[in-house]
Design a protein around this motif. Sequence first.
Motif, PDB file in Angstrom:
ATOM      1  N   THR A  16      -1.646  -2.157 -14.584  1.00 39.29           N
ATOM      2  CA  THR A  16      -1.366  -1.333 -15.754  1.00 39.29           C
ATOM      3  C   THR A  16      -1.140   0.120 -15.326  1.00 39.29           C
ATOM      4  O   THR A  16      -1.916   0.668 -14.545  1.00 39.29           O
ATOM      5  CB  THR A  16      -2.539  -1.393 -16.751  1.00 39.29           C
ATOM      6  N   GLY A  17      -0.062   0.709 -15.809  1.00 39.67           N
ATOM      7  CA  GLY A  17       0.271   2.072 -15.448  1.00 39.67           C
ATOM      8  C   GLY A  17       1.089   2.201 -14.186  1.00 39.67           C
ATOM      9  O   GLY A  17       1.490   3.310 -13.812  1.00 39.67           O
ATOM     10  N   ARG A  18       1.371   1.081 -13.518  1.00 43.35           N
ATOM     11  CA  ARG A  18       2.177   1.100 -12.292  1.00 43.35           C
ATOM     12  C   ARG A  18       3.637   0.780 -12.612  1.00 43.35           C
ATOM     13  O   ARG A  18       3.935   0.024 -13.532  1.00 43.35           O
ATOM     14  CB  ARG A  18       1.645   0.091 -11.277  1.00 43.35           C
ATOM     15  N   GLU A  19       4.534   1.353 -11.821  1.00 42.87           N
ATOM     16  CA  GLU A  19       5.965   1.129 -11.953  1.00 42.87           C
ATOM     17  C   GLU A  19       6.457   0.328 -10.747  1.00 42.87           C
ATOM     18  O   GLU A  19       6.107   0.632  -9.601  1.00 42.87           O
ATOM     19  CB  GLU A  19       6.694   2.472 -12.014  1.00 42.87           C
ATOM     20  N   ALA A  20       7.287  -0.672 -11.017  1.00 47.20           N
ATOM     21  CA  ALA A  20       7.844  -1.506  -9.944  1.00 47.20           C
ATOM     22  C   ALA A  20       9.336  -1.695 -10.162  1.00 47.20           C
ATOM     23  O   ALA A  20       9.812  -1.766 -11.302  1.00 47.20           O
ATOM     24  CB  ALA A  20       7.150  -2.864  -9.898  1.00 47.20           C
ATOM     25  N   ILE A  21      10.070  -1.778  -9.063  1.00 47.55           N
ATOM     26  CA  ILE A  21      11.498  -2.121  -9.084  1.00 47.55           C
ATOM     27  C   ILE A  21      11.681  -3.347  -8.207  1.00 47.55           C
ATOM     28  O   ILE A  21      11.172  -3.400  -7.083  1.00 47.55           O
ATOM     29  CB  ILE A  21      12.361  -0.968  -8.562  1.00 47.55           C
ATOM     30  N   PRO A  96       6.589   8.292 -11.087  1.00 46.51           N
ATOM     31  CA  PRO A  96       6.251   7.728  -9.778  1.00 46.51           C
ATOM     32  C   PRO A  96       6.657   6.269  -9.691  1.00 46.51           C
ATOM     33  O   PRO A  96       6.664   5.545 -10.689  1.00 46.51           O
ATOM     34  CB  PRO A  96       4.724   7.883  -9.698  1.00 46.51           C
ATOM     35  N   LEU A  97       7.022   5.841  -8.493  1.00 45.89           N
ATOM     36  CA  LEU A  97       7.369   4.448  -8.220  1.00 45.89           C
ATOM     37  C   LEU A  97       6.341   3.889  -7.256  1.00 45.89           C
ATOM     38  O   LEU A  97       6.254   4.322  -6.110  1.00 45.89           O
ATOM     39  CB  LEU A  97       8.775   4.363  -7.624  1.00 45.89           C
ATOM     40  N   HIS A  98       5.567   2.922  -7.718  1.00 45.15           N
ATOM     41  CA  HIS A  98       4.457   2.401  -6.921  1.00 45.15           C
ATOM     42  C   HIS A  98       4.849   1.215  -6.050  1.00 45.15           C
ATOM     43  O   HIS A  98       4.283   1.020  -4.973  1.00 45.15           O
ATOM     44  CB  HIS A  98       3.310   1.996  -7.850  1.00 45.15           C
ATOM     45  N   LEU A 136      15.315   6.845  -3.650  1.00 45.55           N
ATOM     46  CA  LEU A 136      14.085   6.730  -4.445  1.00 45.55           C
ATOM     47  C   LEU A 136      12.876   7.400  -3.777  1.00 45.55           C
ATOM     48  O   LEU A 136      11.765   7.326  -4.305  1.00 45.55           O
ATOM     49  CB  LEU A 136      13.771   5.257  -4.699  1.00 45.55           C
ATOM     50  N   LEU A 137      13.075   8.036  -2.634  1.00 48.67           N
ATOM     51  CA  LEU A 137      11.947   8.652  -1.940  1.00 48.67           C
ATOM     52  C   LEU A 137      11.147   9.621  -2.813  1.00 48.67           C
ATOM     53  O   LEU A 137       9.902   9.622  -2.753  1.00 48.67           O
ATOM     54  CB  LEU A 137      12.429   9.369  -0.673  1.00 48.67           C
ATOM     55  N   PRO A 138      11.785  10.462  -3.636  1.00 49.05           N
ATOM     56  CA  PRO A 138      10.968  11.340  -4.487  1.00 49.05           C
ATOM     57  C   PRO A 138      10.019  10.560  -5.395  1.00 49.05           C
ATOM     58  O   PRO A 138       8.870  10.973  -5.608  1.00 49.05           O
ATOM     59  CB  PRO A 138      12.015  12.114  -5.298  1.00 49.05           C
ATOM     60  N   SER A 139      10.490   9.437  -5.929  1.00 50.13           N
ATOM     61  CA  SER A 139       9.652   8.616  -6.805  1.00 50.13           C
ATOM     62  C   SER A 139       8.538   7.936  -6.029  1.00 50.13           C
ATOM     63  O   SER A 139       7.393   7.824  -6.503  1.00 50.13           O
ATOM     64  CB  SER A 139      10.512   7.569  -7.514  1.00 50.13           C
ATOM     65  N   LEU A 140       8.849   7.454  -4.835  1.00 50.33           N
ATOM     66  CA  LEU A 140       7.838   6.812  -3.995  1.00 50.33           C
ATOM     67  C   LEU A 140       6.776   7.818  -3.565  1.00 50.33           C
ATOM     68  O   LEU A 140       5.573   7.518  -3.557  1.00 50.33           O
ATOM     69  CB  LEU A 140       8.507   6.183  -2.770  1.00 50.33           C
ATOM     70  N   ARG A 141       7.203   9.014  -3.205  1.00 51.38           N
ATOM     71  CA  ARG A 141       6.249  10.050  -2.808  1.00 51.38           C
ATOM     72  C   ARG A 141       5.339  10.431  -3.972  1.00 51.38           C
ATOM     73  O   ARG A 141       4.140  10.680  -3.786  1.00 51.38           O
ATOM     74  CB  ARG A 141       6.997  11.279  -2.312  1.00 51.38           C
ATOM     75  N   ALA A 142       5.909  10.458  -5.172  1.00 50.94           N
ATOM     76  CA  ALA A 142       5.131  10.854  -6.346  1.00 50.94           C
ATOM     77  C   ALA A 142       4.007   9.871  -6.638  1.00 50.94           C
ATOM     78  O   ALA A 142       3.002  10.234  -7.271  1.00 50.94           O
ATOM     79  CB  ALA A 142       6.050  10.981  -7.554  1.00 50.94           C
TER      80      ALA A 142
END
Length: 315
Positions: A16-21, A96-98, A136-142
């Motif tokens: 919950t609260g995590r983002e996945a692609i 953020p991308l988890h 997507l590095l900015p999202s992964l870093r976030a």
Amino acid sequence: MTVRTALEVIADHDLTGREAIVTGGAAGLGFETARALAAAGARVVLAGRDQQVGAAAVAALRASTGNDRIVFRPLDLASLESVTTWAHKHAATGKPLHILILNAGIMATPLRRTADGVESQFAVNYLGHFALTMGLLPSLRAAGSARVVSLTSRAHRRGDIDFDDPNYLRRHYDPWQAYGQSKTACALLAVGLHARYAVEGLTANAVMPGGIVTGLQRHLDPEQLAAAGWPALRRRGDIPPGWRTPEQGAATSVWAAVAPGLVGGEYLEDCAVATAWNADGNPPPGYYLPYAVDPGRADRLWALAEQLAGVGRKP
């Protein structure tokens, strides 16, 4: 050995609260990977080429998981323009991308080159995923502690990287060798990501999912299937001995995305770290050829990918 399913692997995890692609998340292995992540509460973005197939997958996944935070966004991994536009739009949201699952792929296709001049299997299976990850590095870093899962294959044994002619401009084209080269590249992508971004909290691993009957075999005629050692696949719907269902094949991808204590830059199979095969002959299940995780090759491939994709490491 008992083979787990993706839903069994995810059972004790709350995303919950995590983002996945998940690339290729609308069908086959990607669909079951997305189902497991969504069942654990993640918001899941399916990326793929076909809007109609994607919309149907979203509806099916929402119905089966009770999670309405599942969306589809069109992505063509054969087009670097499509990939970079897609990635930059996602990164611009600031979310953020988890979890990033680099799952989509094609196999043993006839010789084709993309508009960017790249052999199609190398383009779709590897280079598009490389460019997507860079965008997507900015999202992964976030995310602070993101996971990247790059799907490889036991077929990596069919082809190391030919750094002099990766796009078959001069050498004879063999569809299986080209597929093997692309899957070696997918393993080396995880090694390269680990070397560069582990210090920033990114954990990247390569995953060998096992033999799975999916749409990946759609380009093969019966003779090709028999020559590859898969005669049972001539009867569509059959699962040959030792092969797996998509639900089972997705288990290691999901395990790589959520298992605690994983070190990056590894080759994973059967929800475990596989072992280098240093003997003669082809590696059996649970083993890989050492060149698939060789740091020197990973660095050379990284430089080649930056050149081909026109992207570099951003500060």
